[in-house]
Design a protein around this motif. Structure first.
Motif, mmCIF file in Angstrom:
data_model
loop_
_atom_site.group_PDB
_atom_site.id
_atom_site.type_symbol
_atom_site.label_atom_id
_atom_site.label_comp_id
_atom_site.label_asym_id
_atom_site.label_seq_id
_atom_site.Cartn_x
_atom_site.Cartn_y
_atom_site.Cartn_z
ATOM 1 N N VAL A 313 -68.854 -35.475 -43.303
ATOM 2 C CA VAL A 313 -68.206 -36.527 -44.100
ATOM 3 C C VAL A 313 -67.084 -37.168 -43.299
ATOM 4 N N ILE A 314 -66.280 -36.330 -42.631
ATOM 5 C CA ILE A 314 -65.184 -36.845 -41.802
ATOM 6 C C ILE A 314 -65.725 -37.730 -40.685
ATOM 7 N N ARG A 315 -66.803 -37.268 -40.042
ATOM 8 C CA ARG A 315 -67.377 -38.024 -38.930
ATOM 9 C C ARG A 315 -67.878 -39.392 -39.389
ATOM 10 N N GLN A 316 -68.587 -39.408 -40.505
ATOM 11 C CA GLN A 316 -69.123 -40.677 -40.985
ATOM 12 C C GLN A 316 -68.014 -41.612 -41.458
ATOM 13 N N ALA A 317 -67.001 -41.046 -42.126
ATOM 14 C CA ALA A 317 -65.878 -41.866 -42.578
ATOM 15 C C ALA A 317 -65.127 -42.450 -41.386
ATOM 16 N N GLN A 318 -64.977 -41.655 -40.320
ATOM 17 C CA GLN A 318 -64.284 -42.128 -39.127
ATOM 18 C C GLN A 318 -65.077 -43.246 -38.449
ATOM 19 N N SER A 319 -66.408 -43.141 -38.487
ATOM 20 C CA SER A 319 -67.240 -44.183 -37.900
ATOM 21 C C SER A 319 -67.036 -45.513 -38.623
ATOM 22 N N VAL A 320 -66.920 -45.439 -39.941
ATOM 23 C CA VAL A 320 -66.670 -46.647 -40.729
ATOM 24 C C VAL A 320 -65.298 -47.224 -40.369
ATOM 25 N N ALA A 321 -64.284 -46.349 -40.301
ATOM 26 C CA ALA A 321 -62.929 -46.801 -39.968
ATOM 27 C C ALA A 321 -62.893 -47.428 -38.572
ATOM 28 N N ASP A 322 -63.577 -46.816 -37.612
ATOM 29 C CA ASP A 322 -63.599 -47.342 -36.237
ATOM 30 C C ASP A 322 -64.246 -48.720 -36.186
ATOM 31 N N MET A 323 -65.309 -48.900 -36.976
ATOM 32 C CA MET A 323 -65.997 -50.181 -36.977
ATOM 33 C C MET A 323 -65.062 -51.306 -37.444
ATOM 34 N N TYR A 324 -64.339 -51.040 -38.529
ATOM 35 C CA TYR A 324 -63.432 -52.073 -39.046
ATOM 36 C C TYR A 324 -62.224 -52.271 -38.130
ATOM 37 N N ALA A 325 -61.785 -51.190 -37.475
ATOM 38 C CA ALA A 325 -60.674 -51.316 -36.548
ATOM 39 C C ALA A 325 -61.067 -52.201 -35.370
ATOM 40 N N ALA A 326 -62.316 -52.066 -34.928
ATOM 41 C CA ALA A 326 -62.798 -52.892 -33.810
ATOM 42 C C ALA A 326 -62.860 -54.349 -34.188
ATOM 43 N N VAL A 327 -63.264 -54.618 -35.428
ATOM 44 C CA VAL A 327 -63.336 -56.001 -35.915
ATOM 45 C C VAL A 327 -61.941 -56.607 -35.998
ATOM 46 N N ALA A 328 -60.982 -55.809 -36.471
ATOM 47 C CA ALA A 328 -59.606 -56.292 -36.651
ATOM 48 C C ALA A 328 -58.957 -56.665 -35.337
ATOM 49 N N THR A 329 -59.304 -55.973 -34.241
ATOM 50 C CA THR A 329 -58.709 -56.262 -32.938
ATOM 51 C C THR A 329 -59.452 -57.388 -32.247
#
Length: 329
Positions: A313-329
């Motif tokens: 669950v942590i891994r998948q949630a982190q993948s989602v967070a990383d995706m949006y962080a990449a978009v934001a930058t």
């Protein structure tokens, strides 16, 4: 807005006309003409036919036609295919979380069964014994694909009449098509697709076949006998206790559990109410799948065990967070 119902034959239009006037009284001949996409002259002929056949039509003081309250259509006669379709539909309705919908679905199914001729009723009973909807309680909102359309009823006929089936089946793992002769034993709806449970003569074993992977299908005339003592629900239950399963404990806030309980992808072993939460225990073989499902509920769910599920669950949630962080930058 005009509705094009020119494809209806006269009998179908008359039936639809009665239903329409019972649900929407005071419709004028112009309203009816536009609704069915036919001329007013055709509507007048239809109304005259209904009156001559004993339908109590009147013209309301406020304008428009209506049918006297209390009139009922004669009992409907369903074909085996129509009855099977309706009863499967009520089966899906019974999977909904709203208790009143489940109660109504039971009542509808009973009424349908009661009006069926005995041969059709026997046929439906045999079919219902061999059809299971969402054995692990999850149904996603997805219609049948083009590959599945038409196969369900042909296979249900073969199951109810115990006819062998020859099919061309696509095996995704090997990217190849194989020809199989099978004894169809049951139909199962898993989450978002139909499956055939059948004795496979090629493998000399009971196997699962996805309907959307069946490329060609032909029902044979020769009959088969189901394996001695075979019970579809028991077979599915045994598959659900696979040695590959992982035991999982998860806590849901009660506000989320009301909906989540209809979607748990396994049989629930234990359900313990806590202070504002409900802890549930079940077994399932695919940790990644369960983790993805749990993410739907955000902070309304917490993994108790095992650590493998919590980490996923942590891994998948982190993948989602990383995706949006990449978009934001």
């Amino acid at each position: 807005m005009a509705r094009s119902d020119r494809s209806l034959n006269k009998t179908e239009r008359l039936f639809a006309l009665v239903l329409l006037l019972q649900n929407r009284p005071n419709m004028t001949s112009r309203d009816l003409s536009e609704h069915f996409g036919v001329s007013r002259r055709t509507i007048f002929r239809d109304l005259r036919t209904l009156g001559e056949s004993g339908v109590p039509l009147t013209y309301a003081e406020t304008g428009g036609y209506e049918i006297l309250e209390g009139y009922q259509l004669p009992p409907l006669m369903f074909s085996a295919r129509e009855a099977a379709t309706l009863l499967v539909g009520t089966g899906f309705t019974k999977l909904q979380p709203d208790a009143s919908l489940r109660t109504d679905a039971d009542a509808v199914a009973m009424k349908i069964r009661n009006v069926l001729p005995e041969p059709v009723r026997d046929y439906i009973d045999r079919l219902q014994e061999r059809t299971v909807l969402a054995p692990f309680n999850e149904v996603r909102d997805r219609g049948a694909t083009g590959d599945e359309q038409g196969l369900w009823f042909e296979l249900s006929e073969a199951i109810a009449r115990q006819r062998k089936v020859k099919m061309t089946y696509y095996v995704a793992s090997r990217d190849e098509e194989t020809v199989r002769e099978v004894d169809p034993l049951g139909l199962v709806y898993y989450s978002d697709h139909w499956n055939l449970i059948a004795y496979d003569h090629l493998r000399d074993d009971i196997r699962n076949f996805r309907l959307d992977q069946i490329k060609k299908l032909r029902t044979r005339f020769d009959r088969f006998e189901a394996p001695a003592g075979f019970d579809l629900k028991e077979h599915l239950r045994e598959r659900g206790t696979s040695p590959e399963n992982v035991r999982m404990q998860v806590r849901f806030r009660n506000r989320a559990w009301r909906w989540a309980r209809t979607q748990v992808p396994a049989d629930i072993e234990q359900e313990l109410p806590q202070d504002g939460w409900t802890e549930v225990t079940f077994e399932f073989e695919n940790v990644a799948y369960v983790a993805k499902w749990l993410l739907r509920y955000g902070t309304d769910v917490e993994v108790v065990s095992p650590d493998e599920l919590r980490d996923e669950v942590i891994r998948q949630a982190q993948s989602v967070a990383d995706m949006y962080a990449a978009v934001a930058t």
